[in-house]
Write a protein that holds these residues in place. Structure first.
Motif, PDB file in Angstrom:
ATOM      1  N   LEU A  75       0.809  -1.220   0.000  1.00  0.00           N
ATOM      2  CA  LEU A  75       0.000   0.000   0.000  1.00  0.00           C
ATOM      3  C   LEU A  75       0.841   1.268   0.000  1.00  0.00           C
ATOM      4  CD1 LEU A  75      -2.786  -0.419   2.707  1.00  0.00           C
ATOM      5  CD2 LEU A  75      -3.082  -0.129   0.234  1.00  0.00           C
ATOM      6  N   LEU A  76       1.914   1.249   0.778  1.00  0.00           N
ATOM      7  CA  LEU A  76       2.611   2.500   1.108  1.00  0.00           C
ATOM      8  C   LEU A  76       3.873   2.675   0.267  1.00  0.00           C
ATOM      9  CD1 LEU A  76       2.109   2.414   4.975  1.00  0.00           C
ATOM     10  CD2 LEU A  76       0.626   3.353   3.202  1.00  0.00           C
ATOM     11  N   THR A  77       4.132   3.910  -0.121  1.00  0.00           N
ATOM     12  CA  THR A  77       5.310   4.204  -0.944  1.00  0.00           C
ATOM     13  C   THR A  77       6.595   4.079  -0.148  1.00  0.00           C
ATOM     14  OG1 THR A  77       4.775   6.501  -0.449  1.00  0.00           O
ATOM     15  CG2 THR A  77       4.421   5.760  -2.693  1.00  0.00           C
ATOM     16  N   ILE A  79       5.755  12.930   8.006  1.00  0.00           N
ATOM     17  CA  ILE A  79       5.251  12.033   9.065  1.00  0.00           C
ATOM     18  C   ILE A  79       6.049  12.159  10.359  1.00  0.00           C
ATOM     19  CG2 ILE A  79       4.817   9.613   9.719  1.00  0.00           C
ATOM     20  CD1 ILE A  79       4.110   8.998   6.885  1.00  0.00           C
ATOM     21  N   ASP A 123      10.823   9.860 -10.861  1.00  0.00           N
ATOM     22  CA  ASP A 123       9.378   9.871 -11.115  1.00  0.00           C
ATOM     23  C   ASP A 123       8.844   8.498 -11.531  1.00  0.00           C
ATOM     24  OD1 ASP A 123       8.900  12.558 -10.522  1.00  0.00           O
ATOM     25  OD2 ASP A 123       9.471  13.203 -12.534  1.00  0.00           O
ATOM     26  N   THR A 126       4.773   2.704  -5.851  1.00  0.00           N
ATOM     27  CA  THR A 126       4.640   1.953  -4.603  1.00  0.00           C
ATOM     28  C   THR A 126       5.374   0.624  -4.753  1.00  0.00           C
ATOM     29  OG1 THR A 126       2.504   2.977  -4.133  1.00  0.00           O
ATOM     30  CG2 THR A 126       2.977   0.886  -3.036  1.00  0.00           C
ATOM     31  N   ARG A 159       5.169  14.523 -15.770  1.00  0.00           N
ATOM     32  CA  ARG A 159       5.755  13.388 -15.045  1.00  0.00           C
ATOM     33  C   ARG A 159       5.364  13.433 -13.571  1.00  0.00           C
ATOM     34  NH1 ARG A 159      11.856  14.316 -16.583  1.00  0.00           N
ATOM     35  NH2 ARG A 159      11.116  16.355 -15.876  1.00  0.00           N
ATOM     36  N   GLU A 160       4.852  14.579 -13.123  1.00  0.00           N
ATOM     37  CA  GLU A 160       4.338  14.676 -11.756  1.00  0.00           C
ATOM     38  C   GLU A 160       2.853  14.338 -11.787  1.00  0.00           C
ATOM     39  OE1 GLU A 160       5.023  18.317  -9.584  1.00  0.00           O
ATOM     40  OE2 GLU A 160       4.349  17.361  -7.726  1.00  0.00           O
ATOM     41  N   SER A 184      -0.646  10.399  -6.633  1.00  0.00           N
ATOM     42  CA  SER A 184      -0.061   9.180  -6.072  1.00  0.00           C
ATOM     43  C   SER A 184      -0.892   8.634  -4.916  1.00  0.00           C
ATOM     44  CB  SER A 184       1.361   9.470  -5.579  1.00  0.00           C
ATOM     45  OG  SER A 184       1.839   8.393  -4.794  1.00  0.00           O
ATOM     46  N   GLY A 199      -0.114   5.860  -3.233  1.00  0.00           N
ATOM     47  CA  GLY A 199       0.798   5.420  -2.171  1.00  0.00           C
ATOM     48  C   GLY A 199       1.212   6.554  -1.248  1.00  0.00           C
ATOM     49  N   ARG A 200       1.530   7.727  -1.827  1.00  0.00           N
ATOM     50  CA  ARG A 200       1.946   8.844  -0.980  1.00  0.00           C
ATOM     51  C   ARG A 200       0.755   9.398  -0.188  1.00  0.00           C
ATOM     52  NH1 ARG A 200       7.010   9.519  -0.816  1.00  0.00           N
ATOM     53  NH2 ARG A 200       8.199   8.914  -2.642  1.00  0.00           N
ATOM     54  N   LEU A 250      -2.086   7.882   0.791  1.00  0.00           N
ATOM     55  CA  LEU A 250      -2.515   6.982   1.875  1.00  0.00           C
ATOM     56  C   LEU A 250      -1.479   6.976   3.001  1.00  0.00           C
ATOM     57  CD1 LEU A 250      -3.861   3.936  -0.200  1.00  0.00           C
ATOM     58  CD2 LEU A 250      -5.124   5.922   0.650  1.00  0.00           C
ATOM     59  N   ASP A 251      -0.209   7.017   2.628  1.00  0.00           N
ATOM     60  CA  ASP A 251       0.867   6.994   3.618  1.00  0.00           C
ATOM     61  C   ASP A 251       0.781   8.235   4.511  1.00  0.00           C
ATOM     62  OD1 ASP A 251       3.102   6.156   4.946  1.00  0.00           O
ATOM     63  OD2 ASP A 251       4.477   6.369   3.268  1.00  0.00           O
ATOM     64  N   TYR A 252       0.700   9.418   3.902  1.00  0.00           N
ATOM     65  CA  TYR A 252       0.705  10.654   4.689  1.00  0.00           C
ATOM     66  C   TYR A 252      -0.595  10.829   5.472  1.00  0.00           C
ATOM     67  CZ  TYR A 252       4.727  11.615   1.676  1.00  0.00           C
ATOM     68  OH  TYR A 252       5.910  11.542   1.001  1.00  0.00           O
ATOM     69  N   TYR A 286      -1.838  13.922  -2.767  1.00  0.00           N
ATOM     70  CA  TYR A 286      -0.432  14.202  -3.056  1.00  0.00           C
ATOM     71  C   TYR A 286      -0.014  13.641  -4.418  1.00  0.00           C
ATOM     72  CZ  TYR A 286       0.564  15.638   1.766  1.00  0.00           C
ATOM     73  OH  TYR A 286       0.602  16.291   2.968  1.00  0.00           O
ATOM     74  N   ASN A 337       3.346  12.128  -6.835  1.00  0.00           N
ATOM     75  CA  ASN A 337       4.521  11.263  -6.659  1.00  0.00           C
ATOM     76  C   ASN A 337       5.749  12.059  -6.195  1.00  0.00           C
ATOM     77  OD1 ASN A 337       4.611  12.592  -9.143  1.00  0.00           O
ATOM     78  ND2 ASN A 337       5.640  10.911 -10.210  1.00  0.00           N
ATOM     79  N   ARG A 338       5.700  13.393  -6.267  1.00  0.00           N
ATOM     80  CA  ARG A 338       6.791  14.216  -5.726  1.00  0.00           C
ATOM     81  C   ARG A 338       6.430  14.800  -4.359  1.00  0.00           C
ATOM     82  NH1 ARG A 338       8.305  17.559 -11.292  1.00  0.00           N
ATOM     83  NH2 ARG A 338       8.737  15.710 -12.560  1.00  0.00           N
ATOM     84  N   SER A 339       5.385  14.291  -3.750  1.00  0.00           N
ATOM     85  CA  SER A 339       4.945  14.697  -2.411  1.00  0.00           C
ATOM     86  C   SER A 339       4.462  16.133  -2.337  1.00  0.00           C
ATOM     87  CB  SER A 339       6.053  14.467  -1.355  1.00  0.00           C
ATOM     88  OG  SER A 339       6.332  13.087  -1.259  1.00  0.00           O
ATOM     89  N   LEU A 364      -7.460   2.653  -3.997  1.00  0.00           N
ATOM     90  CA  LEU A 364      -6.654   1.431  -4.015  1.00  0.00           C
ATOM     91  C   LEU A 364      -6.530   0.802  -5.397  1.00  0.00           C
ATOM     92  CD1 LEU A 364      -7.847  -0.830  -1.063  1.00  0.00           C
ATOM     93  CD2 LEU A 364      -5.589   0.209  -1.388  1.00  0.00           C
ATOM     94  N   THR A 405      -6.787   0.150  -9.567  1.00  0.00           N
ATOM     95  CA  THR A 405      -6.480   0.826 -10.835  1.00  0.00           C
ATOM     96  C   THR A 405      -7.727   0.986 -11.680  1.00  0.00           C
ATOM     97  OG1 THR A 405      -5.808  -1.345 -11.567  1.00  0.00           O
ATOM     98  CG2 THR A 405      -4.077   0.275 -11.253  1.00  0.00           C
ATOM     99  N   THR A 458      -2.818   4.442 -10.390  1.00  0.00           N
ATOM    100  CA  THR A 458      -4.073   4.263  -9.663  1.00  0.00           C
ATOM    101  C   THR A 458      -4.772   5.621  -9.565  1.00  0.00           C
ATOM    102  OG1 THR A 458      -3.164   2.426  -8.394  1.00  0.00           O
ATOM    103  CG2 THR A 458      -5.078   3.551  -7.457  1.00  0.00           C
TER     104      THR A 458
END
Lengths: 194, 194
Positions: A88-90, A100, A126, A130, B43-44, B47, B49-50, B52-54, B67, B69-71, B88, B90, B130
């Motif tokens: 799930l997490l990057t 975080i 880029d 995940t 290319r940005e 994301s 993964g980012r 859900l993580d944050y 977010y 992919n570059r946060s 979650l 695709t 996704t």
């Protein structure tokens, strides 16, 4: 022959179709982020979204294929002494530690290690999605959806093994995030056979 | 002014920083896959993964940033009359219909619709990650991790609204998968303001 990935570092290597990659947790409670790219075209990359969708489950294990963004099988999980991994997490990164953990001078994390390890094959930051996080133990609260990153269930010597279904470039780390590995940084080991 | 996205189709458009995008489900129980790319550098991209993580949770809602992919924050969710969306799985695709539904002549799905809608901005199929799936209702079994795609909780007229935090290219669909929208294909509507 086993190779060691030093604490808070990462490696890149090629894995041929049919070869087996075994990832070991030599000391227990450590996480290894795994990425896979098609050796013939690095725009084809491991996909969490496709893998979870086709498996219809969050916890991926023995018998489950890891799919690419083009819906091709890249790897099959063939052996697993732990039974809980995360997809799930990057990969942890400077931004993870900043957002975080609130770090002022954040470590480059698994993301930075993967970036460096995969650069020789032309993989750009880029293009890092995940990862499949071997031994990472993430639980989900059914009602609220809250995620908790718990200590890995892996004990010293535990492993997970994958067979490559195409020629691959692999990125693999010994994780750099305290939360993932119960508060200490440890090495990871891996072996290629076949 | 509201625009309609016809059943099983998709659109691409630009959304400027500060503008609000509201996505409506005009008939209820329909899903809209949403993608976002940085207008200045495609290319940005959004994301899962980012995000859900944050957020440390699976179910993203009002107050949560989406977010890249570059946060960087691409969109903020500012209003939501439903409260359950998915980040979650695709976009449905030919491969989804082949692998999950067993179709012999599969529809090109949201993936094909996004591919066509985003091509004018140079987005290639491999650059489609996704999506944030508005109104999609995916539940997780806490023990087994089993995912179930349930009928959306959205009723006719429900909405979710986002504010752009950078200049964006947006891809948006009226979903093509029977499982996602309780067995029937319906349109989606959207409005841009500000």
């Amino acid at each position: 022959m086993r190779h060691e990935i030093a604490r808070r570092s990462g490696v890149g290597f090629e894995l041929r179709e049919g070869q087996t990659l075994t990832v070991y947790d030599p000391r227990g409670e450590q996480v290894a982020d795994l990425l896979a790219y098609n050796r013939a075209d690095i725009r084809e990359v491991i996909s969490s979204g496709r893998t979870l969708d086709y498996a219809s489950k969050l916890f991926i294990g023995v018998g489950d294929p890891l799919y690419s963004n083009r819906s091709n099988v890249m790897l099959d999980i063939v052996s697993d002494s732990v039974g809980r991994h995360d997809f799930l997490l990057t990969p942890c990164s400077k931004d993870t530690f900043r957002i975080i953990y609130g770090d002022d001078a954040p470590h480059h994390g698994c993301f930075g290690n993967l970036e460096r390890a995969l650069a020789p094959w032309g993989v750009e930051p880029d293009m890092i999605p995940t990862a499949f996080n071997c031994f990472m133990n993430v639980s989900v609260d059914f009602e609220t959806g809250a995620l908790s990153v718990d200590p890995p269930r892996s004990k010293a010597g535990d492993h997970i093994a994958f067979v490559a279904r195409m020629d691959l470039i692999i990125g693999l780390t010994a994780c750099s995030a305290l939360q993932s590995n119960n508060g200490s940084f440890k090495p990871i080991e891996y072996e290629i056979s076949g």
